[in-house]
Design an enzyme around this catalytic site. Structure first.
Site, short mmCIF file in Angstrom:
data_model
loop_
_atom_site.label_atom_id
_atom_site.label_comp_id
_atom_site.label_asym_id
_atom_site.label_seq_id
_atom_site.Cartn_x
_atom_site.Cartn_y
_atom_site.Cartn_z
N GLN A 101 41.66 50.54 41.70
CA GLN A 101 41.89 49.86 40.42
C GLN A 101 40.56 49.51 39.77
OE1 GLN A 101 45.17 46.70 40.92
NE2 GLN A 101 44.48 47.06 43.00
N ASN A 102 39.47 49.71 40.51
CA ASN A 102 38.16 49.27 40.01
C ASN A 102 37.61 50.25 38.99
OD1 ASN A 102 38.48 47.20 41.78
ND2 ASN A 102 37.11 48.03 43.33
N ASP A 104 34.28 50.14 38.35
CA ASP A 104 32.83 50.02 38.56
C ASP A 104 32.17 51.29 39.07
OD1 ASP A 104 33.48 50.10 41.34
OD2 ASP A 104 33.71 47.92 41.36
N HIS A 119 42.39 52.92 36.64
CA HIS A 119 42.06 52.15 35.43
C HIS A 119 40.85 52.73 34.72
CE1 HIS A 119 44.35 48.45 37.23
NE2 HIS A 119 45.16 49.38 36.76
N THR A 187 42.83 43.75 47.21
CA THR A 187 43.60 43.65 45.96
C THR A 187 44.62 42.52 46.09
OG1 THR A 187 45.11 44.74 44.41
CG2 THR A 187 45.13 45.55 46.69
N SER A 188 44.79 41.77 44.99
CA SER A 188 45.76 40.69 45.02
C SER A 188 47.17 41.23 44.86
CB SER A 188 45.46 39.66 43.93
OG SER A 188 45.44 40.29 42.67
N ASN A 212 41.83 42.01 53.75
CA ASN A 212 41.59 41.03 52.70
C ASN A 212 41.07 39.75 53.34
OD1 ASN A 212 41.88 39.25 50.32
ND2 ASN A 212 43.35 40.76 49.55
N GLU A 214 42.20 36.94 52.45
CA GLU A 214 43.43 36.16 52.63
C GLU A 214 44.61 37.07 52.32
OE1 GLU A 214 42.80 33.07 49.69
OE2 GLU A 214 43.81 34.26 48.15
P1 NAD Z 1 41.94 40.49 41.98
O1 NAD Z 1 40.68 39.87 41.45
O2 NAD Z 1 43.24 40.08 41.40
O3 NAD Z 1 42.04 40.24 43.55
C1 NAD Z 1 40.94 40.42 44.40
C2 NAD Z 1 41.42 40.41 45.82
O4 NAD Z 1 40.30 40.68 46.66
C3 NAD Z 1 41.98 39.06 46.27
O5 NAD Z 1 43.17 39.29 46.99
C4 NAD Z 1 40.88 38.49 47.19
O6 NAD Z 1 41.41 37.71 48.24
C5 NAD Z 1 40.27 39.77 47.73
N1 NAD Z 1 38.86 39.68 48.14
C6 NAD Z 1 37.86 38.95 47.58
N2 NAD Z 1 36.70 39.19 48.21
C7 NAD Z 1 36.97 40.10 49.18
C8 NAD Z 1 36.16 40.77 50.16
N3 NAD Z 1 34.83 40.55 50.26
N4 NAD Z 1 36.76 41.65 50.99
C9 NAD Z 1 38.11 41.88 50.90
N5 NAD Z 1 38.91 41.29 50.01
C10 NAD Z 1 38.34 40.40 49.15
O7 NAD Z 1 41.68 42.05 41.88
P2 NAD Z 1 42.68 43.29 41.76
O8 NAD Z 1 43.86 43.12 42.65
O9 NAD Z 1 41.83 44.48 41.90
O10 NAD Z 1 43.24 43.23 40.29
C11 NAD Z 1 42.42 42.87 39.25
C12 NAD Z 1 42.31 43.88 38.11
O11 NAD Z 1 41.02 43.65 37.54
C13 NAD Z 1 42.30 45.32 38.48
O12 NAD Z 1 43.09 45.94 37.54
C14 NAD Z 1 40.84 45.79 38.32
O13 NAD Z 1 40.81 46.98 37.59
C15 NAD Z 1 40.19 44.76 37.47
N6 NAD Z 1 38.84 44.34 37.94
C16 NAD Z 1 37.97 45.28 38.36
C17 NAD Z 1 36.73 44.93 38.86
C18 NAD Z 1 35.80 46.03 39.32
O14 NAD Z 1 35.84 47.13 38.81
N7 NAD Z 1 34.96 45.77 40.32
C19 NAD Z 1 36.38 43.58 38.96
C20 NAD Z 1 37.30 42.61 38.51
C21 NAD Z 1 38.54 43.02 38.01
#
Ligand code: NAD
Ligand code: ZN
Length: 243
Positions: A101-102, A104, A119, A187-188, A212, A214
């Site tokens: 979903q990232n 980056d 995405h 991912t959440s 994760n 959590e």
């Molecule tokens: P989210 O922010 O909703 O959830 C992040 C999840 O990662 C949480 O469950 C958290 O507990 C977990 N987490 C945090 N640090 C961690 C680690 N070091 N190791 C393992 N797990 C860890 O993110 P999502 O579920 O990806 O959904 C958010 C949306 O936002 C997506 O659609 C994404 O495209 C976008 N997004 C992308 C980026 C990116 O490209 N890096 C950054 C922020 C949001």
């Protein structure tokens, strides 16, 4: 703990093919804030506003006003041990595909080849008028930046309110419904349609392993608690003992 890793390593090796679904959490250790991280970018800037297609259409400068926070740094972010572990697992022939979903681009930088960025990616930036492609971070200055034709530029990412690219979604569905093990990492599991992919995998008989800090996906068969950058290299090390 060791034996838990050992059991999951066996599962990955014995129940191929394996596919990974990743979210913002896997990039947290590269310094990119997740949606939920305290004090992160998205606490200051509501993504429903700053990353909404409606707002972009009405006033693209809103979106681009935070370019300095994220897009400008595109080239400075580097993959971490979690991304690298997945690329290594792929090169060992034990990970068929990564669905992320990232936006980056870090899986690509780490060397993952079987990859679907559902995405999109900040790597590619297009003129909405003539379609000319620009590459981050080499962009015209300005908020918003304009193409030489006068059209406004937009990253090739899916904003809130936009639908996902069809081919990417089909690939994600195909990978999820035909794998026998799915790693759900950082991912959440609330943003649709990605959130349903672990269910698709499970319905088709796959074992789902969540990584994760959590628990987020209550239906997972196994849960490895910890940071992706620690857990994934450890899992790969266990897998190497078996092959
Ligand atoms: P989210 O922010 O909703 O959830 C992040 C999840 O990662 C949480 O469950 C958290 O507990 C977990 N987490 C945090 N640090 C961690 C680690 N070091 N190791 C393992 N797990 C860890 O993110 P999502 O579920 O990806 O959904 C958010 C949306 O936002 C997506 O659609 C994404 O495209 C976008 N997004 C992308 C980026 C990116 O490209 N890096 C950054 C922020 C949001
Ligand atoms: Zn143009």
């Amino acid at each position: 703990m060791g034996s838990e890793y050992g059991q999951i390593a066996k599962l990955v090796v014995n129940r191929q093919p394996c596919v990974a679904l990743t979210g913002a959490g896997i990039s947290a250790e590269s310094g990119i804030p997740t949606f939920r991280s305290k004090g992160g970018l998205w606490e200051k800037f509501d993504p429903a506003v700053y990353a909404s297609i409606e707002v972009f259409r009405a006033d693209p400068s809103k979106y681009w006003s935070i370019r300095g926070e994220f897009i400008r740094n595109y080239d400075t972010y580097q993959p971490n041990a979690g991304h690298t572990a997945l690329a290594e697992l792929e090169s060992m022939g034990l990970l068929r595909h990564v669905i992320t979903q990232n936006i980056d681009g870090l899986h690509r930088k780490a060397g993952s080849r079987g990859l679907t960025e559902i995405h999109g990616s900040l790597r590619e930036i297009f003129c909405v008028r003539c379609g000319k492609e620009y590459r981050a971070p080499h962009l015209p200055e300005g908020v918003p930046p304009f193409c030489e034709c006068g059209g406004v530029l937009k990253p090739n990412t899916v904003l809130f309110g936009e639908s996902l690219p069809r081919e990417a979604m089909e690939a994600a569905w195909r990978e999820s419904s035909t794998c026998r093990v799915m790693l759900v990492i950082g991912t959440s599991a609330v943003v649709q349609p990605a959130a349903s992919l672990p269910h698709v995998a499970k319905e088709h008989g796959a074992a789902v392993i969540e990584v994760n800090i959590e628990r987020a996906f209550s239906n997972a068969d196994r849960f490895l608690e910890g940071k992706a950058g620690t857990v994934l290299p450890e899992l790969v090390a266990e897998i190497k003992k078996l092959i």
